[in-house]
Motif scaffolding. Structure first.
Motif, PDB file in Angstrom:
ATOM      1  N   ARG A  33     -70.146  -3.526 -10.335  1.00  0.00           N
ATOM      2  CA  ARG A  33     -69.261  -2.600  -9.798  1.00  0.00           C
ATOM      3  C   ARG A  33     -69.079  -1.390 -10.839  1.00  0.00           C
ATOM      4  O   ARG A  33     -68.257  -0.720 -10.633  1.00  0.00           O
ATOM      5  CB  ARG A  33     -67.876  -3.306  -9.849  1.00  0.00           C
ATOM      6  N   LEU A  34     -69.957  -1.463 -11.698  1.00  0.00           N
ATOM      7  CA  LEU A  34     -70.234  -0.231 -12.687  1.00  0.00           C
ATOM      8  C   LEU A  34     -70.751   1.024 -12.166  1.00  0.00           C
ATOM      9  O   LEU A  34     -71.840   0.814 -11.551  1.00  0.00           O
ATOM     10  CB  LEU A  34     -70.959  -0.365 -13.811  1.00  0.00           C
ATOM     11  N   CYS A  35     -70.092   2.011 -12.125  1.00  0.00           N
ATOM     12  CA  CYS A  35     -70.725   3.397 -11.653  1.00  0.00           C
ATOM     13  C   CYS A  35     -71.817   3.790 -12.681  1.00  0.00           C
ATOM     14  O   CYS A  35     -71.559   3.871 -13.932  1.00  0.00           O
ATOM     15  CB  CYS A  35     -69.520   4.448 -11.577  1.00  0.00           C
ATOM     16  N   MET A  36     -73.002   4.130 -12.406  1.00  0.00           N
ATOM     17  CA  MET A  36     -74.128   4.246 -13.252  1.00  0.00           C
ATOM     18  C   MET A  36     -73.881   5.695 -13.787  1.00  0.00           C
ATOM     19  O   MET A  36     -74.799   5.994 -14.710  1.00  0.00           O
ATOM     20  CB  MET A  36     -75.199   4.352 -12.467  1.00  0.00           C
ATOM     21  N   PHE A  37     -73.001   6.577 -13.503  1.00  0.00           N
ATOM     22  CA  PHE A  37     -72.797   8.132 -13.809  1.00  0.00           C
ATOM     23  C   PHE A  37     -71.689   7.835 -15.043  1.00  0.00           C
ATOM     24  O   PHE A  37     -71.746   8.733 -15.879  1.00  0.00           O
ATOM     25  CB  PHE A  37     -72.497   8.827 -12.811  1.00  0.00           C
TER      26      PHE A  37
END
Length: 202
Positions: free
Chosen positions: A5-9
């Motif tokens: 669920r981590l945003c890669m930005f």
């Protein structure tokens, strides 16, 4: 943290959405050629996200430290016009005739990271994928400069903002961050080829 669920930005919880509610970036945005793919693991510990800056000497990625469960940045030594990523691999290979220049630049980058003249400024570094990675020291919180989606040329001019701590005198290091001084166990996160006195752990 569920890394899925981590945003890669920005490495915040994206709440299962393709457009991050924190930074507004779209997870489906095209990748920039020659960059590592989000989701790769470096040093057995750092989950790679999107690139946040690039210059003539390399690329800076936001990463998630799986051990400490926090976002950091790592610089990949990827000198423009000297090396490229091998087809279908994460490995970097020098361009024909550039082997000596690549090796010399890698060692110079390592020396700057290890900062023998000022051990308190030293940064972790480790070799992987045929190149060098430097775990950047953290500055006080500041917004991250955006890398234009799919635009490698524009990405090379992206710089992270300056923090409140003095910058190190280091070539092409405008977007480096500083690891907090109290995090002594970070100094041993990676294998180091050189260990100057007082060395501490891109």
């Amino acid at each position: 943290m569920d890394t899925g669920r981590l945003c890669m930005f920005c490495m915040e919880d994206n709440e299962g959405q393709s457009v991050c509610p924190h930074c507004g970036k779209d997870a489906n945005a095209p990748l920039i050629k020659n960059h590592l793919k989000p989701g790769e693991i470096l040093g057995g510990r750092f989950l790679v996200g999107r690139a946040v800056g690039q210059d003539a000497s390399g690329v800076v990625y936001i990463v998630y430290d799986l051990r400490k469960e926090r976002a950091l940045r790592i610089r990949e030594y990827l000198p423009r016009g000297v090396a490229m990523r091998a087809e279908g691999s994460n490995d970097l290979v020098p361009l024909p005739g550039m082997e000596g220049e690549f090796a010399a630049g890698l060692e110079e980058t390592r020396k700057k990271a290890e900062s023998a003249d000022d051990p308190s400024k030293a940064m972790a570094n480790f070799e992987e994928n045929g190149t060098l990675y430097v775990v950047l020291r953290r500055k006080k919180a500041a917004p991250v400069a955006a890398v234009p989606e799919g635009d490698e040329a524009a990405a090379e001019s992206a710089e992270a903002p300056e923090g409140d701590e003095p910058e190190r005198e280091e070539e092409a290091a405008e977007d480096e961050e500083e690891i907090e001084e109290e995090d002594e166990d970070d100094n041993h996160c990676c294998h180091h080829h050189h260990h100057p006195p007082g060395w501490r752990d891109v």
